[in-house]
Each structure stands twice: as C-alpha cells, then as structure tokens.
Design a protein around this motif. Structure first.
Motif, PDB file in Angstrom:
ATOM      1  N   GLU A   1      -0.535 -13.191  46.121  1.00 12.51           N
ATOM      2  CA  GLU A   1      -1.093 -12.707  44.861  1.00 12.51           C
ATOM      3  C   GLU A   1       0.011 -12.392  43.865  1.00 12.51           C
ATOM      4  OE1 GLU A   1      -5.166 -10.335  45.963  1.00 12.51           O
ATOM      5  OE2 GLU A   1      -3.282  -9.490  46.696  1.00 12.51           O
ATOM      6  N   ALA A   2       1.094 -11.794  44.350  1.00 15.60           N
ATOM      7  CA  ALA A   2       2.211 -11.451  43.468  1.00 15.60           C
ATOM      8  C   ALA A   2       2.859 -12.703  42.891  1.00 15.60           C
ATOM      9  CB  ALA A   2       3.234 -10.620  44.226  1.00 15.60           C
ATOM     10  N   ALA A   3       2.963 -13.742  43.702  1.00 16.83           N
ATOM     11  CA  ALA A   3       3.585 -14.983  43.232  1.00 16.83           C
ATOM     12  C   ALA A   3       2.769 -15.635  42.128  1.00 16.83           C
ATOM     13  CB  ALA A   3       3.762 -15.947  44.400  1.00 16.83           C
ATOM     14  N   ALA A   4       1.469 -15.348  42.096  1.00 17.12           N
ATOM     15  CA  ALA A   4       0.600 -15.959  41.083  1.00 17.12           C
ATOM     16  C   ALA A   4       0.537 -15.159  39.791  1.00 17.12           C
ATOM     17  CB  ALA A   4      -0.811 -16.121  41.663  1.00 17.12           C
ATOM     18  N   LEU A   5       1.191 -14.018  39.729  1.00 15.53           N
ATOM     19  CA  LEU A   5       1.153 -13.205  38.520  1.00 15.53           C
ATOM     20  C   LEU A   5       1.846 -13.925  37.365  1.00 15.53           C
ATOM     21  CD1 LEU A   5       2.068  -9.701  40.011  1.00 15.53           C
ATOM     22  CD2 LEU A   5      -0.196 -10.469  39.276  1.00 15.53           C
ATOM     23  N   THR A   6       1.328 -13.748  36.175  1.00 10.35           N
ATOM     24  CA  THR A   6       1.953 -14.348  34.997  1.00 10.35           C
ATOM     25  C   THR A   6       2.664 -13.261  34.198  1.00 10.35           C
ATOM     26  OG1 THR A   6      -0.073 -14.062  33.706  1.00 10.35           O
ATOM     27  CG2 THR A   6       0.212 -16.157  34.849  1.00 10.35           C
ATOM     28  N   GLY A   7       3.708 -13.648  33.485  1.00 12.54           N
ATOM     29  CA  GLY A   7       4.458 -12.698  32.671  1.00 12.54           C
ATOM     30  C   GLY A   7       5.756 -12.268  33.342  1.00 12.54           C
ATOM     31  N   ALA A   8       6.512 -11.456  32.626  1.00  5.13           N
ATOM     32  CA  ALA A   8       7.805 -10.988  33.116  1.00  5.13           C
ATOM     33  C   ALA A   8       7.613 -10.041  34.300  1.00  5.13           C
ATOM     34  CB  ALA A   8       8.558 -10.277  31.996  1.00  5.13           C
ATOM     35  N   ARG A   9       8.627  -9.969  35.146  1.00  7.56           N
ATOM     36  CA  ARG A   9       8.556  -9.100  36.308  1.00  7.56           C
ATOM     37  C   ARG A   9       9.939  -8.593  36.694  1.00  7.56           C
ATOM     38  NH1 ARG A   9       6.053 -12.841  40.759  1.00  7.56           N
ATOM     39  NH2 ARG A   9       4.933 -13.625  38.932  1.00  7.56           N
ATOM     40  N   VAL A  10       9.969  -7.455  37.356  1.00  8.61           N
ATOM     41  CA  VAL A  10      11.190  -6.938  37.973  1.00  8.61           C
ATOM     42  C   VAL A  10      10.848  -6.663  39.428  1.00  8.61           C
ATOM     43  CG1 VAL A  10      12.237  -5.963  35.911  1.00  8.61           C
ATOM     44  CG2 VAL A  10      10.625  -4.585  37.220  1.00  8.61           C
ATOM     45  N   GLY A  11      11.821  -6.843  40.314  1.00  7.60           N
ATOM     46  CA  GLY A  11      11.569  -6.686  41.738  1.00  7.60           C
ATOM     47  C   GLY A  11      11.426  -8.056  42.369  1.00  7.60           C
ATOM     48  N   PRO A  12      10.889  -8.141  43.618  1.00  4.88           N
ATOM     49  CA  PRO A  12      10.206  -7.071  44.349  1.00  4.88           C
ATOM     50  C   PRO A  12      11.112  -6.151  45.152  1.00  4.88           C
ATOM     51  CG  PRO A  12      10.065  -9.095  45.597  1.00  4.88           C
ATOM     52  CD  PRO A  12      10.792  -9.430  44.314  1.00  4.88           C
ATOM     53  N   ASP A  13      12.417  -6.393  45.146  1.00  6.54           N
ATOM     54  CA  ASP A  13      13.295  -5.495  45.884  1.00  6.54           C
ATOM     55  C   ASP A  13      13.322  -4.135  45.203  1.00  6.54           C
ATOM     56  OD1 ASP A  13      13.966  -7.481  47.685  1.00  6.54           O
ATOM     57  OD2 ASP A  13      15.598  -8.221  46.431  1.00  6.54           O
ATOM     58  N   ALA A  14      13.371  -3.086  46.009  1.00  5.22           N
ATOM     59  CA  ALA A  14      13.420  -1.736  45.453  1.00  5.22           C
ATOM     60  C   ALA A  14      14.701  -1.547  44.646  1.00  5.22           C
ATOM     61  CB  ALA A  14      13.343  -0.705  46.570  1.00  5.22           C
ATOM     62  N   LEU A  15      14.617  -0.714  43.634  1.00  2.00           N
ATOM     63  CA  LEU A  15      15.775  -0.404  42.799  1.00  2.00           C
ATOM     64  C   LEU A  15      16.903   0.100  43.676  1.00  2.00           C
ATOM     65  CD1 LEU A  15      16.793  -0.084  39.858  1.00  2.00           C
ATOM     66  CD2 LEU A  15      15.872   2.236  39.919  1.00  2.00           C
TER      67      LEU A  15
END
Length: 205
Positions: free
Chosen positions: A143-157
């Motif tokens: 589901e996360a791979a199908a998200l559209t738009g900018a992203r940060v992660g998925p590794d924790a800060l």
C-alpha cells in the motif's frame, strides 16, 4: 542566562536513546546512542550529561519535548513516563511530538511520512501544507509503494531529538499561556505480547 526558550527533548521510541538541548533557536547539545535495549537505565544519565555539557541544571528548563511514537511499545512508554514525571517535578510543560512529524520536520509539505513498522508494514501519515494532517495509520508495504506524492522514510529518523526540540518550541510559542495537554503515547499497532500459556487463576467470590 541562555536565550529562551530552553527545551530539553528526548526520544526512545526506536533502537536508540537520543536527547537534544535547544536554547533559543539553536541546538547547543545533542546526543544519540544506538541501543536495542537498556533505554530505561540510560535515559536519565544521558539527560544529566546533556545538561552538564551546557553548564545548565534542570531548573533552567522552560519545557520538555518528548517523542511519543509510533515505534517500540516499551520505548515509547519509557520516554513519555519520564517526560510526565519531569514536567510535574519541575513545574514546566511537557510537549509530545510524533515520530512521523519529527521525521518530516525539514520536508516540504504536503508529504507522506513513513516509518518502518516491521513485518512488511509501515506507519504512515499524510502531512498537509496548511495543517489539518491526516491521522497516522498502519499500512502494508505494498500500500505504501502505491502512494502518490512526495514522501520521507520509511526508515526512522536517524536522530529525532533536535527536530522534537524545535517542534516543541514552536508549539510552546503558539500556546502562549494556554495549558498544554500532557504527552500521551501514540500507539498505532497493538503491543507485541503473547497471551500467557497457563490458565488464569480462579478468583473466589
């Protein structure tokens, strides 16, 4: 005296023990120690070291900033309990900051903030430019791979404490003299705890 506000922020929501001291608008001391366990024993000595490195004491603080997760169930409880206790004893507010928000602190909004939740899942939150962010959720990696738009992660800060301190300072300024709610753990997934194998004892009336 150091510039105001003076905020001590810390986080144990993942495999680390992290702390940062914000004076005015500058991080003057920051410590980050990777560890998979032992945060409960290490947190308070680490906070003492951070204050000592700046030549300051607990009574100099204006507020506490704390990471509230999502993340490790036990780690979140350690930090939130410490923040509440310190706030009560020092008479200063404790301000909870989500790991998802801290991770995206320097990202241009709107943006998806994603943190590894293990077992092929991520914690996710859509952060809008004008606020009114979506509630955080647990979603599969597909589901996360199908998200559209900018992203940060998925590794924790890598080191969330400085971002937590800055976000806490901004919320403190916006609140003014209004009361700030106590920090509460942000649990999105139930704790990884297996039920006991032995039957429960019979409680007699």
């Amino acid at each position: 005296m150091p510039p105001k506000p003076l905020i001590l922020a810390f986080d144990t929501s993942a495999a680390h023990c992290a702390a940062a001291l914000l004076s005015g608008d500058k991080i003057i001391v920051s410590r980050f120690e990777p560890m998979s366990r032992g945060q409960a024993e290490r947190l308070m000595p680490l906070l003492e070291e951070v204050l000592g490195a700046a030549g300051l004491s607990w009574r100099d603080l204006d507020a506490i900033g704390v990471g509230i997760g999502p993340g490790n169930f036990t780690g979140i409880r350690i930090s939130v309990a410490a923040a509440r206790g310190l706030a009560l004893s020092l008479g200063v507010p404790a301000i909870g900051v989500s790991s998802l928000e801290a991770q995206a602190a320097d990202a241009k909004r709107p943006v998806w903030s994603l943190i590894d939740a293990r077992r092929d899942h991520v914690y996710a939150q859509y952060l809008r430019a004008g606020g009114d962010d979506e509630a955080p959720s647990l979603m599969s990696a597909r589901e996360a791979a199908a998200l559209t738009g900018a992203r940060v992660g998925p590794d924790a800060l890598a080191d969330p404490a400085p971002a937590i301190a800055r976000i806490a300072a901004a919320r403190l300024a916006r609140a003014g003299k209004a009361p700030i709610p106590r920090p509460a753990p942000q649990y999105i997934r139930a704790a990884d705890a297996a039920p006991p194998r032995d039957p429960a004892p019979v409680i007699l009336p």
